[in-house]
Motif scaffolding. Structure first.
Motif, PDB file in Angstrom:
ATOM      1  N   THR A 166       0.830  -1.204   0.000  1.00  0.00           N
ATOM      2  CA  THR A 166       0.000   0.000   0.000  1.00  0.00           C
ATOM      3  C   THR A 166       0.865   1.255   0.000  1.00  0.00           C
ATOM      4  O   THR A 166       1.845   1.340   0.725  1.00  0.00           O
ATOM      5  CB  THR A 166      -0.928   0.008   1.229  1.00  0.00           C
ATOM      6  OG1 THR A 166      -1.773  -1.144   1.177  1.00  0.00           O
ATOM      7  CG2 THR A 166      -1.798   1.253   1.251  1.00  0.00           C
ATOM      8  N   LYS A 329     -12.759   0.820  -3.617  1.00  0.00           N
ATOM      9  CA  LYS A 329     -13.766   0.475  -2.621  1.00  0.00           C
ATOM     10  C   LYS A 329     -14.912  -0.349  -3.223  1.00  0.00           C
ATOM     11  O   LYS A 329     -15.592  -1.084  -2.511  1.00  0.00           O
ATOM     12  CB  LYS A 329     -14.334   1.758  -1.997  1.00  0.00           C
ATOM     13  CG  LYS A 329     -13.360   2.496  -1.078  1.00  0.00           C
ATOM     14  CD  LYS A 329     -13.953   3.820  -0.607  1.00  0.00           C
ATOM     15  CE  LYS A 329     -13.065   4.496   0.424  1.00  0.00           C
ATOM     16  NZ  LYS A 329     -13.057   3.779   1.716  1.00  0.00           N
ATOM     17  N   TYR A 330     -15.108  -0.211  -4.529  1.00  0.00           N
ATOM     18  CA  TYR A 330     -16.201  -0.913  -5.198  1.00  0.00           C
ATOM     19  C   TYR A 330     -15.640  -1.682  -6.396  1.00  0.00           C
ATOM     20  O   TYR A 330     -15.744  -1.235  -7.543  1.00  0.00           O
ATOM     21  CB  TYR A 330     -17.285   0.074  -5.639  1.00  0.00           C
ATOM     22  CG  TYR A 330     -17.949   0.772  -4.473  1.00  0.00           C
ATOM     23  CD1 TYR A 330     -18.993   0.163  -3.779  1.00  0.00           C
ATOM     24  CD2 TYR A 330     -17.506   2.019  -4.039  1.00  0.00           C
ATOM     25  CE1 TYR A 330     -19.589   0.778  -2.693  1.00  0.00           C
ATOM     26  CE2 TYR A 330     -18.102   2.649  -2.945  1.00  0.00           C
ATOM     27  CZ  TYR A 330     -19.138   2.017  -2.286  1.00  0.00           C
ATOM     28  OH  TYR A 330     -19.726   2.632  -1.209  1.00  0.00           O
ATOM     29  N   VAL A 472      -6.604  -1.700  -5.566  1.00  0.00           N
ATOM     30  CA  VAL A 472      -7.091  -2.430  -4.392  1.00  0.00           C
ATOM     31  C   VAL A 472      -6.986  -1.543  -3.154  1.00  0.00           C
ATOM     32  O   VAL A 472      -5.957  -0.912  -2.900  1.00  0.00           O
ATOM     33  CB  VAL A 472      -6.270  -3.721  -4.155  1.00  0.00           C
ATOM     34  CG1 VAL A 472      -6.803  -4.471  -2.939  1.00  0.00           C
ATOM     35  CG2 VAL A 472      -6.308  -4.605  -5.391  1.00  0.00           C
ATOM     36  N   THR A 473      -8.072  -1.463  -2.426  1.00  0.00           N
ATOM     37  CA  THR A 473      -8.085  -0.792  -1.125  1.00  0.00           C
ATOM     38  C   THR A 473      -9.165  -1.460  -0.285  1.00  0.00           C
ATOM     39  O   THR A 473      -9.779  -2.431  -0.723  1.00  0.00           O
ATOM     40  CB  THR A 473      -8.340   0.718  -1.277  1.00  0.00           C
ATOM     41  OG1 THR A 473      -8.159   1.372  -0.012  1.00  0.00           O
ATOM     42  CG2 THR A 473      -9.752   0.993  -1.769  1.00  0.00           C
ATOM     43  N   GLU A 474      -9.391  -0.967   0.904  1.00  0.00           N
ATOM     44  CA  GLU A 474     -10.411  -1.579   1.754  1.00  0.00           C
ATOM     45  C   GLU A 474     -11.789  -1.388   1.133  1.00  0.00           C
ATOM     46  O   GLU A 474     -12.202  -0.252   0.854  1.00  0.00           O
ATOM     47  CB  GLU A 474     -10.372  -0.957   3.152  1.00  0.00           C
ATOM     48  CG  GLU A 474     -11.322  -1.607   4.140  1.00  0.00           C
ATOM     49  CD  GLU A 474     -11.217  -1.028   5.537  1.00  0.00           C
ATOM     50  OE1 GLU A 474     -12.040  -1.392   6.387  1.00  0.00           O
ATOM     51  OE2 GLU A 474     -10.313  -0.205   5.774  1.00  0.00           O
ATOM     52  N   GLU A 475     -12.494  -2.483   0.925  1.00  0.00           N
ATOM     53  CA  GLU A 475     -13.812  -2.406   0.296  1.00  0.00           C
ATOM     54  C   GLU A 475     -14.839  -1.820   1.263  1.00  0.00           C
ATOM     55  O   GLU A 475     -14.761  -2.028   2.474  1.00  0.00           O
ATOM     56  CB  GLU A 475     -14.271  -3.791  -0.169  1.00  0.00           C
ATOM     57  CG  GLU A 475     -13.421  -4.372  -1.280  1.00  0.00           C
ATOM     58  CD  GLU A 475     -13.971  -5.695  -1.788  1.00  0.00           C
ATOM     59  OE1 GLU A 475     -15.199  -5.933  -1.636  1.00  0.00           O
ATOM     60  OE2 GLU A 475     -13.180  -6.496  -2.315  1.00  0.00           O
ATOM     61  N   GLU A 476     -15.812  -1.103   0.689  1.00  0.00           N
ATOM     62  CA  GLU A 476     -16.900  -0.563   1.498  1.00  0.00           C
ATOM     63  C   GLU A 476     -17.906  -1.666   1.808  1.00  0.00           C
ATOM     64  O   GLU A 476     -18.104  -2.589   1.004  1.00  0.00           O
ATOM     65  CB  GLU A 476     -17.602   0.579   0.759  1.00  0.00           C
ATOM     66  CG  GLU A 476     -16.803   1.873   0.706  1.00  0.00           C
ATOM     67  CD  GLU A 476     -16.753   2.578   2.060  1.00  0.00           C
ATOM     68  OE1 GLU A 476     -17.299   2.041   3.044  1.00  0.00           O
ATOM     69  OE2 GLU A 476     -16.152   3.661   2.118  1.00  0.00           O
ATOM     70  N   ASP A 477     -18.578  -1.548   2.943  1.00  0.00           N
ATOM     71  CA  ASP A 477     -19.582  -2.544   3.337  1.00  0.00           C
ATOM     72  C   ASP A 477     -20.995  -2.123   2.957  1.00  0.00           C
ATOM     73  O   ASP A 477     -21.976  -2.765   3.340  1.00  0.00           O
ATOM     74  CB  ASP A 477     -19.501  -2.808   4.836  1.00  0.00           C
ATOM     75  CG  ASP A 477     -19.653  -1.535   5.664  1.00  0.00           C
ATOM     76  OD1 ASP A 477     -19.907  -0.464   5.065  1.00  0.00           O
ATOM     77  OD2 ASP A 477     -19.490  -1.596   6.898  1.00  0.00           O
ATOM     78  N   ARG A 500      -3.341  -0.060  -3.262  1.00  0.00           N
ATOM     79  CA  ARG A 500      -2.381  -1.065  -3.710  1.00  0.00           C
ATOM     80  C   ARG A 500      -2.675  -1.366  -5.162  1.00  0.00           C
ATOM     81  O   ARG A 500      -3.843  -1.430  -5.569  1.00  0.00           O
ATOM     82  CB  ARG A 500      -2.526  -2.322  -2.851  1.00  0.00           C
ATOM     83  CG  ARG A 500      -1.416  -3.343  -3.061  1.00  0.00           C
ATOM     84  CD  ARG A 500      -1.475  -4.465  -2.034  1.00  0.00           C
ATOM     85  NE  ARG A 500      -2.526  -5.432  -2.324  1.00  0.00           N
ATOM     86  CZ  ARG A 500      -3.644  -5.566  -1.635  1.00  0.00           C
ATOM     87  NH1 ARG A 500      -3.877  -4.746  -0.599  1.00  0.00           N
ATOM     88  NH2 ARG A 500      -4.541  -6.478  -1.956  1.00  0.00           N
TER      89      ARG A 500
END
Length: 504
Positions: A166, A329-330, A472-477, A500
């Motif tokens: 990252t 995120k999506y 790539v990053t933290e996906e949203e919920d 990333r």
């Protein structure tokens, strides 16, 4: 006795002050207002946390304004403002109130001078006539090879970072937008030509200028020039602004000398730039165009180029970074963009780069949705020169009013965008779909003249990156993205843009 006399004088002054402004108070009384205190700009809070609170204030004021038909009044001591999110009222104000509130924006004008964005109408109208031809489709088309080449250089740089984990992509994108703008606006093909300061120092100066500008804008105690000039912020501001001013002055002088012998008749008939001895930058065009129309002085050229450098570098970079972060995120939406890229680039091999970009319809929707949710400039401020009556709400707005157009709010009003207004949903921009007011680059006669330039820059960069990498990053919920932002005259992610990259 002395204190009594002073008290009487102050009372009389206050009563006279109120009497002269009685029309303002009469009209203001009729407009719905935010309860208790005025949270925006830190005026009544008298808080040194005004900058930190600005983004939440923009959001809170916008949501309160949704409830009252798109208008709210706000008092900051003796200063009267209204917040607007109603589309009809915003479009009316944008067309009829062309003066900017220069008191609010004086921190920026201390650096840009009478550059077109902030100039009084009398100066802006003359400059606009000279500048418009420099942003014609013909000239923008001539820059497509530059966008394509710079985007390829960007991808090469990112290849070095892919697979390393990252990292914050902001510095890389900011460098890309500066390189693109330096070449198209100043004719600098190699940033090393900026001998007065290395690129990192230049970008640092831009960042610091925005920081000081936003701090002063949001701190009423720094508005008086004599107080500001006594502060450390002024010394800091002057140090960084002088760096950029020296660069642009040197470049303008060199350009004037290079263009002394250009045939103006041949220049007007040319169709392609950057070939042989033909001119190839906005600065070239402005210098030559101004020789025929109330020519720009070196100072005026510096104001325009400096304004463009500062505004375009950050707005384009913010748009690109926000879009990449949202796509990380999506991932399902990102895959749809990638599928379109593969299809279009495979089928349109014979087309020009600009035509290929025009065929990327879904990417265009994604970029617009990113700009809707996170407009680089979340507010703009106008000042009426005479009383006006708003067409939708029907309220009469007095002359002494600062009209704050909440772009962020206009983009998220559920009354016009629907109950999913806060959701990341690119499909809302499909052809034929009904949307609310979309004004990421303002609207009306004083809209951003470089809107198409910024969109082309952003689309070329995003398309080039996504063809080669998966973001790539933290996906949203959920469908509502959570990006914590900060306000430094522009709306940026508070924690940078950590992503990333994975090679495709």
């Amino acid at each position: 006795m002395y204190l009594l006399l002073v008290s009487v004088v102050l009372l009389l002054w206050y009563l006279l002050f109120r009497y002269k402004r009685r029309r303002l108070y009469q009209l203001a009384e009729l407009i719905p207002g935010i309860k208790d205190t005025f949270p925006f700009l830190g005026l009544l809070k008298n808080s040194y946390n005004a900058v930190d609170n600005a983004v939440s204030d923009i959001e809170n004021i916008s949501r309160e304004t949704f409830k009252t038909g798109g208008i709210q009044k706000m008092w900051g001591g003796p200063l009267f403002f209204i917040a607007l999110t109603n589309p009809a009222d915003i479009e009316y104000v944008s067309k009829t109130c062309l003066e900017k509130d220069l008191l609010i924006m004086k921190s920026v004008r201390a650096f840009t001078g009478d550059g077109g964005i902030f100039a009084p109408v009398s100066i802006w109208s003359r400059k606009r006539k000279v500048i418009i031809p420099a942003f014609s489709p013909k000239i923008l088309n001539s820059f497509m090879d530059i966008f394509s080449r710079r985007s390829a250089d960007l991808v090469d740089k990112l290849k070095e970072l892919s697979g390393t984990g990252t990292f914050d992509i902001w510095p890389v994108i900011n460098n890309f937008t500066l390189a693109s703008i330096a070449e198209t606006s100043l004719g600098i093909k190699n940033l090393d030509a900026m001998n007065d300061v290395v690129v990192s120092d230049f970008l640092k100066s831009v960042e610091e200028i925005f920081k000081v500008g936003s701090t002063r804008t949001l701190s009423i105690w720094l508005w008086p020039d004599w107080i500001f000039k006594l502060s450390w912020q002024y010394r800091h501001f002057t140090k960084h602004s002088n760096k950029i001013i020296n660069i642009t002055n040197n470049i303008i002088q060199k350009k004037r000398n290079d263009l002394k012998h250009v045939d103006l008749n041949a220049y007007e008939n040319q169709t392609i730039f950057g070939q042989d001895e033909k001119v190839d930058s906005f600065l070239d065009h402005l210098i030559l165009l101004s020789q025929r129309q109330n020519g720009f002085t070196d100072k005026e050229l510096r104001e325009e180029i400096t304004t463009f450098l500062l505004a375009a570098t950050d707005t384009s970079a913010v748009a690109i970074c926000n879009t990449l972060l949202l796509l990380g995120k999506y991932p399902k939406i990102q895959e749809k963009v990638h599928e379109e890229l593969v299809r279009v680039f495979e089928n349109d091999k014979e087309k020009s780069f600009k035509d290929v970009l025009n065929d990327l319809k879904y990417l265009d929707m994604v970029l617009k949705e990113s700009l809707r949710l996170y407009p680089p400039v979340p507010i703009i401020i106008r000042k009426p020169t005479e009383e006006i009556k708003l067409p939708s709400s029907g309220y009469t707005i007095p002359v002494q009013t600062g009209i704050i157009i909440f772009i962020w709010g206009a983009h998220r009003d559920p009354n016009y965008w629907g109950p999913d207004a806060d959701c990341f949903k690119p499909e809302r921009f499909e052809a034929g779909s009904k949307t609310g007011l979309f004004i990421p680059f303002s609207t009306g006669p004083r809209n951003c003249i470089g809107y198409q330039y910024a969109m082309l820059t952003a689309k070329s960069a995003i398309a080039s990156i996504l063809r080669q990498f998966k973001v790539v990053t933290e996906e949203e919920d959920g469908p509502i993205p959570k990006i914590e932002c900060k306000f430094t005259l522009m709306l940026k992610s508070k924690h940078g843009y950590p992503i990333r990259l994975e090679r495709r």
